[in-house]
Write a protein that holds these residues in place. Structure first.
Motif, PDB file in Angstrom:
ATOM      1  N   ARG A  81     -96.997  25.932  87.805  1.00 52.13           N
ATOM      2  CA  ARG A  81     -95.823  26.575  87.417  1.00 52.13           C
ATOM      3  C   ARG A  81     -94.706  26.130  88.301  1.00 52.13           C
ATOM      4  NH1 ARG A  81     -92.395  31.005  88.426  1.00 52.13           N
ATOM      5  NH2 ARG A  81     -91.482  32.097  86.422  1.00 52.13           N
ATOM      6  N   GLU A  82     -94.946  25.736  89.589  1.00 49.18           N
ATOM      7  CA  GLU A  82     -93.898  25.153  90.423  1.00 49.18           C
ATOM      8  C   GLU A  82     -93.504  23.821  90.081  1.00 49.18           C
ATOM      9  OE1 GLU A  82     -95.312  25.583  94.493  1.00 49.18           O
ATOM     10  OE2 GLU A  82     -94.936  27.553  94.377  1.00 49.18           O
ATOM     11  N   GLU A  83     -94.316  23.029  89.810  1.00 51.84           N
ATOM     12  CA  GLU A  83     -94.335  21.584  89.289  1.00 51.84           C
ATOM     13  C   GLU A  83     -93.596  21.666  87.959  1.00 51.84           C
ATOM     14  OE1 GLU A  83     -94.406  17.320  88.975  1.00 51.84           O
ATOM     15  OE2 GLU A  83     -94.785  18.901  90.731  1.00 51.84           O
ATOM     16  N   CYS A  84     -94.011  22.541  86.794  1.00 45.73           N
ATOM     17  CA  CYS A  84     -93.145  22.762  85.642  1.00 45.73           C
ATOM     18  C   CYS A  84     -91.644  22.859  85.829  1.00 45.73           C
ATOM     19  CB  CYS A  84     -93.965  23.477  84.804  1.00 45.73           C
ATOM     20  SG  CYS A  84     -93.355  23.760  83.003  1.00 45.73           S
ATOM     21  N   GLU A  85     -91.371  23.864  86.610  1.00 50.13           N
ATOM     22  CA  GLU A  85     -89.855  24.145  87.177  1.00 50.13           C
ATOM     23  C   GLU A  85     -89.123  23.017  87.499  1.00 50.13           C
ATOM     24  OE1 GLU A  85     -90.122  27.570  89.641  1.00 50.13           O
ATOM     25  OE2 GLU A  85     -90.716  29.019  87.885  1.00 50.13           O
ATOM     26  N   SER A  86     -89.932  22.410  88.453  1.00 52.88           N
ATOM     27  CA  SER A  86     -89.447  21.071  89.131  1.00 52.88           C
ATOM     28  C   SER A  86     -88.912  20.022  88.020  1.00 52.88           C
ATOM     29  CB  SER A  86     -90.095  20.671  89.882  1.00 52.88           C
ATOM     30  OG  SER A  86     -89.763  19.323  90.747  1.00 52.88           O
ATOM     31  N   LEU A  87     -90.082  20.035  87.038  1.00 49.19           N
ATOM     32  CA  LEU A  87     -89.864  18.892  85.843  1.00 49.19           C
ATOM     33  C   LEU A  87     -88.696  19.276  84.896  1.00 49.19           C
ATOM     34  CD1 LEU A  87     -93.603  18.050  85.050  1.00 49.19           C
ATOM     35  CD2 LEU A  87     -91.860  16.507  86.115  1.00 49.19           C
ATOM     36  N   ILE A  88     -88.670  20.515  84.766  1.00 50.93           N
ATOM     37  CA  ILE A  88     -87.429  21.397  84.144  1.00 50.93           C
ATOM     38  C   ILE A  88     -86.215  21.178  84.643  1.00 50.93           C
ATOM     39  CG2 ILE A  88     -86.361  23.355  83.191  1.00 50.93           C
ATOM     40  CD1 ILE A  88     -89.221  24.459  82.942  1.00 50.93           C
ATOM     41  N   ILE A  89     -86.121  21.145  85.763  1.00 44.89           N
ATOM     42  CA  ILE A  89     -84.774  20.772  86.700  1.00 44.89           C
ATOM     43  C   ILE A  89     -84.471  19.346  86.600  1.00 44.89           C
ATOM     44  CG2 ILE A  89     -83.626  20.984  88.920  1.00 44.89           C
ATOM     45  CD1 ILE A  89     -85.232  23.464  89.324  1.00 44.89           C
ATOM     46  N   GLU A  90     -85.519  18.521  86.821  1.00 41.48           N
ATOM     47  CA  GLU A  90     -85.236  16.997  86.923  1.00 41.48           C
ATOM     48  C   GLU A  90     -84.820  16.580  85.440  1.00 41.48           C
ATOM     49  OE1 GLU A  90     -87.996  13.411  87.392  1.00 41.48           O
ATOM     50  OE2 GLU A  90     -88.576  15.053  88.643  1.00 41.48           O
ATOM     51  N   TYR A  91     -85.413  17.305  84.309  1.00 41.32           N
ATOM     52  CA  TYR A  91     -85.023  16.829  83.151  1.00 41.32           C
ATOM     53  C   TYR A  91     -83.547  17.216  82.758  1.00 41.32           C
ATOM     54  CZ  TYR A  91     -84.470  16.987  77.927  1.00 41.32           C
ATOM     55  OH  TYR A  91     -84.107  16.847  76.688  1.00 41.32           O
ATOM     56  N   LEU A  92     -83.299  18.499  83.316  1.00 41.25           N
ATOM     57  CA  LEU A  92     -81.837  18.888  82.889  1.00 41.25           C
ATOM     58  C   LEU A  92     -80.948  18.100  83.835  1.00 41.25           C
ATOM     59  CD1 LEU A  92     -82.454  22.840  82.882  1.00 41.25           C
ATOM     60  CD2 LEU A  92     -82.022  20.941  80.918  1.00 41.25           C
ATOM     61  N   ASP A  93     -81.276  17.726  85.230  1.00 41.30           N
ATOM     62  CA  ASP A  93     -80.377  16.978  85.736  1.00 41.30           C
ATOM     63  C   ASP A  93     -80.130  15.453  84.993  1.00 41.30           C
ATOM     64  OD1 ASP A  93     -78.936  15.906  88.268  1.00 41.30           O
ATOM     65  OD2 ASP A  93     -80.814  15.191  88.941  1.00 41.30           O
ATOM     66  N   TYR A  94     -81.163  14.783  84.435  1.00 39.44           N
ATOM     67  CA  TYR A  94     -81.147  13.442  83.834  1.00 39.44           C
ATOM     68  C   TYR A  94     -80.070  13.838  82.688  1.00 39.44           C
ATOM     69  CZ  TYR A  94     -82.217   9.678  80.819  1.00 39.44           C
ATOM     70  OH  TYR A  94     -82.157   8.666  79.870  1.00 39.44           O
ATOM     71  N   ILE A  95     -80.200  14.951  81.915  1.00 29.17           N
ATOM     72  CA  ILE A  95     -79.511  15.108  80.526  1.00 29.17           C
ATOM     73  C   ILE A  95     -77.951  15.257  81.102  1.00 29.17           C
ATOM     74  CG2 ILE A  95     -78.764  16.686  78.760  1.00 29.17           C
ATOM     75  CD1 ILE A  95     -81.424  14.694  78.472  1.00 29.17           C
ATOM     76  N   CYS A  96     -77.788  15.957  82.311  1.00 26.23           N
ATOM     77  CA  CYS A  96     -76.407  16.185  82.670  1.00 26.23           C
ATOM     78  C   CYS A  96     -75.774  14.883  83.182  1.00 26.23           C
ATOM     79  CB  CYS A  96     -76.292  17.328  83.627  1.00 26.23           C
ATOM     80  SG  CYS A  96     -76.368  18.816  83.146  1.00 26.23           S
ATOM     81  N   SER A  97     -76.503  14.004  83.736  1.00 22.94           N
ATOM     82  CA  SER A  97     -76.025  12.843  84.273  1.00 22.94           C
ATOM     83  C   SER A  97     -75.904  11.886  83.407  1.00 22.94           C
ATOM     84  CB  SER A  97     -76.637  12.201  85.512  1.00 22.94           C
ATOM     85  OG  SER A  97     -78.123  11.986  84.841  1.00 22.94           O
ATOM     86  N   GLU A  98     -76.676  11.782  82.234  1.00 18.59           N
ATOM     87  CA  GLU A  98     -76.563  10.589  81.368  1.00 18.59           C
ATOM     88  C   GLU A  98     -75.938  11.205  80.039  1.00 18.59           C
ATOM     89  OE1 GLU A  98     -77.899   7.314  81.599  1.00 18.59           O
ATOM     90  OE2 GLU A  98     -78.181   7.865  83.426  1.00 18.59           O
TER      91      GLU A  98
END
Length: 113
Positions: free
Chosen positions: A41-58
């Motif tokens: 669950r922690e890893e999935c949450e981390s990947l969600i945040i990483e994905y959203l960070d990427y979308i916001c930056s790109e």
């Protein structure tokens, strides 16, 4: 289950598969694994945040265009089956391996979407 109005909630679940725990976010089609339910669950949450960070930056002005990225039909059906069992058992709180990824906005990048 109380929901924080200042957070983004994604639906998902955790299951044991081939000796590992697998966490699946069906709203963003993100999958992670771990040696325990908590680690997956922690890893999935981390990947969600990483994905959203990427979308916001790109794509800072097109955030909502990329926020809906549903999982394959089989995973959504599996989630619905789990939800159906939970509702059928008349449980008011979600127990077992059903998960909601409650991400605080303070942990997300700022977007102008």
């Amino acid at each position: 289950m109380s929901r924080n109005p200042e957070s983004i909630i994604f639906r998902g679940y955790v299951k044991k598969e081939n000796g590992h725990w697998v966490a699946i976010c069906i709203d963003l089609n993100i999958v992670a694994q771990g040696n325990s339910i908590e680690k997956a669950r922690e890893e999935c949450e981390s990947l969600i945040i990483e994905y959203l960070d990427y979308i916001c930056s790109e794509y800072p002005n097109e955030f909502y265009k990329y926020i809906q990225r549903p999982a394959p039909k089989e995973l959504i059906e599996e989630f619905n089956l789990i939800m159906g069992r939970q509702l059928k058992a008349h449980k008011r709180s979600y127990s077992g391996n059903l998960q909601y990824y409650d991400i605080a906005p303070s942990s997300l990048p700022l977007c102008t979407a």
